[in-house]
Design a protein around this motif. Sequence first.
Motif, PDB file in Angstrom:
ATOM      1  N   THR A 371      16.403 -80.023  45.145  1.00  0.00           N
ATOM      2  CA  THR A 371      16.277 -78.567  45.100  1.00  0.00           C
ATOM      3  C   THR A 371      16.964 -77.929  46.294  1.00  0.00           C
ATOM      4  N   MET A 372      17.068 -76.605  46.234  1.00  0.00           N
ATOM      5  CA  MET A 372      17.544 -75.823  47.371  1.00  0.00           C
ATOM      6  C   MET A 372      16.737 -74.531  47.378  1.00  0.00           C
ATOM      7  N   HIS A 373      16.082 -74.255  48.477  1.00  0.00           N
ATOM      8  CA  HIS A 373      15.252 -73.052  48.599  1.00  0.00           C
ATOM      9  C   HIS A 373      16.075 -71.956  49.284  1.00  0.00           C
ATOM     10  N   PHE A 374      16.013 -70.757  48.700  1.00  0.00           N
ATOM     11  CA  PHE A 374      16.779 -69.635  49.243  1.00  0.00           C
ATOM     12  C   PHE A 374      15.889 -68.401  49.362  1.00  0.00           C
ATOM     13  N   GLU A 375      16.022 -67.703  50.513  1.00  0.00           N
ATOM     14  CA  GLU A 375      15.301 -66.447  50.720  1.00  0.00           C
ATOM     15  C   GLU A 375      16.255 -65.385  51.244  1.00  0.00           C
ATOM     16  N   LEU A 376      15.941 -64.139  50.934  1.00  0.00           N
ATOM     17  CA  LEU A 376      16.695 -62.997  51.448  1.00  0.00           C
ATOM     18  C   LEU A 376      15.695 -61.994  52.012  1.00  0.00           C
ATOM     19  N   TRP A 377      15.876 -61.671  53.293  1.00  0.00           N
ATOM     20  CA  TRP A 377      14.958 -60.758  53.975  1.00  0.00           C
ATOM     21  C   TRP A 377      15.701 -59.489  54.377  1.00  0.00           C
ATOM     22  N   GLN A 378      15.023 -58.356  54.202  1.00  0.00           N
ATOM     23  CA  GLN A 378      15.528 -57.078  54.707  1.00  0.00           C
ATOM     24  C   GLN A 378      14.572 -56.631  55.806  1.00  0.00           C
ATOM     25  N   ASN A 379      15.053 -56.733  57.031  1.00  0.00           N
ATOM     26  CA  ASN A 379      14.201 -56.532  58.202  1.00  0.00           C
ATOM     27  C   ASN A 379      13.058 -57.545  58.172  1.00  0.00           C
ATOM     28  N   SER A 380      11.820 -57.114  58.085  1.00  0.00           N
ATOM     29  CA  SER A 380      10.688 -58.052  58.098  1.00  0.00           C
ATOM     30  C   SER A 380      10.080 -58.258  56.720  1.00  0.00           C
ATOM     31  N   THR A 381      10.822 -57.910  55.683  1.00  0.00           N
ATOM     32  CA  THR A 381      10.285 -57.995  54.317  1.00  0.00           C
ATOM     33  C   THR A 381      11.149 -58.895  53.442  1.00  0.00           C
ATOM     34  N   PRO A 382      10.527 -59.896  52.782  1.00  0.00           N
ATOM     35  CA  PRO A 382      11.303 -60.711  51.838  1.00  0.00           C
ATOM     36  C   PRO A 382      11.544 -59.934  50.551  1.00  0.00           C
ATOM     37  N   VAL A 383      12.746 -60.035  50.007  1.00  0.00           N
ATOM     38  CA  VAL A 383      13.064 -59.364  48.744  1.00  0.00           C
ATOM     39  C   VAL A 383      13.333 -60.422  47.680  1.00  0.00           C
ATOM     40  N   ASN A 384      13.220 -60.030  46.430  1.00  0.00           N
ATOM     41  CA  ASN A 384      13.400 -60.956  45.315  1.00  0.00           C
ATOM     42  C   ASN A 384      14.884 -61.276  45.139  1.00  0.00           C
TER      43      ASN A 384
END
Length: 391
Positions: A371-384
Amino acid sequence: MGLSFAKKYCMFLLALLVLTGATYEEILLDKKKQADNIERDIIESKSGITKITTRTAIINQQIDSVESAVNSINSFLKNYENESYMTPDQIAIETNMIIYLAEDVERIQQSFKNKVISLYKHGENYELELLLSSKTPNEYLRRNQYLQKFSQNRKKELRDLKAKKFILEEKRKMLTLSTSSQRFYVESKRNERSLLESRLKELRTLKSNTESESSLLAGRVTRYEDQLNNIRNFINNFESNRENFNESKYNRINYESTDLTQLKGNINLPIDLGLISTNFGNISDNKTLAISLNNGVDFSIARNSKVYAIADGTVSIVGDIPFYGRVIIISHSSGFRSVYASLNEVNVKAGDVIRLNQVIGKTGETLEGQTMHFELWQNSTPVNPREWLRF
């Protein structure tokens, strides 16, 4: 992992395929790569278990040998617990006892020798042939019990023989020593026993660690076999539903803007295959039914696949993080950060300036699979990520 769950898992992934930018052949090839990787992992783990089994057998032999030596020394030292040494009369009695002991050793040695000769005459495979020639299951069980008892008796006789030989040799030595030399010799045997007991403790610890390592590998094999079963089920279902799959070739694009807010829904995938296995948000564990929060998405993709930067930026963190494994975090403009986790290889370091579509590492695996886990954050908030990435 039960078959029912495996089917549900496969159908879940199949349902997500409509959102992927990939061809039928690309998805099938990736799944087959995953299967090949797991098969190699299984072979490697089983090979490790075989090596450990051999090592454990050697350790057991060493433990038996040291235990036998300790027991022999203990039997010898019982005669000198009260620091009493032999008088001339006791020496005469001990001399006669040694003669009887020598005869006893000779008797045991001859008995053991006769059994070895008997086995040699029947051949190396006699015991196996005896079992295989059984005409009924009950006869097989009886013969097996007999052979096990016979083997245990042989080991016991050999231990007894070694112990009595040792005591015989030690008593003969004691007869040749003066009283003061006897004291010195007995003390040396006590020291020898202490060293052997320390060695025995080390061997038992080593055996425990080795058995734990074997159990770990056995658990790994079970987990890999479950994963392999799931992938094979997926492939079968995927091939059966070929006509329902609308494929599209995924092409990585270049965009001039570094402001990700202007690129929502058009950001390149961090990998070449956008097959999501775990979605953003609350997720439920199928075994424990516990609810947890996923701040990103997990992509199902073969180990050692390329990982790309989704935009220009600067590497802020590279390292191992609990529950994330090996991680790269890149800082972008407008307060965005992208997180790439569960990596098997990292090609960048903190402080590196990164360009769009640059290969920054390779995918790895977790306990759930490749697998590969990916996250995208805008400032201090994770977005979908599914709302921001281009599938």
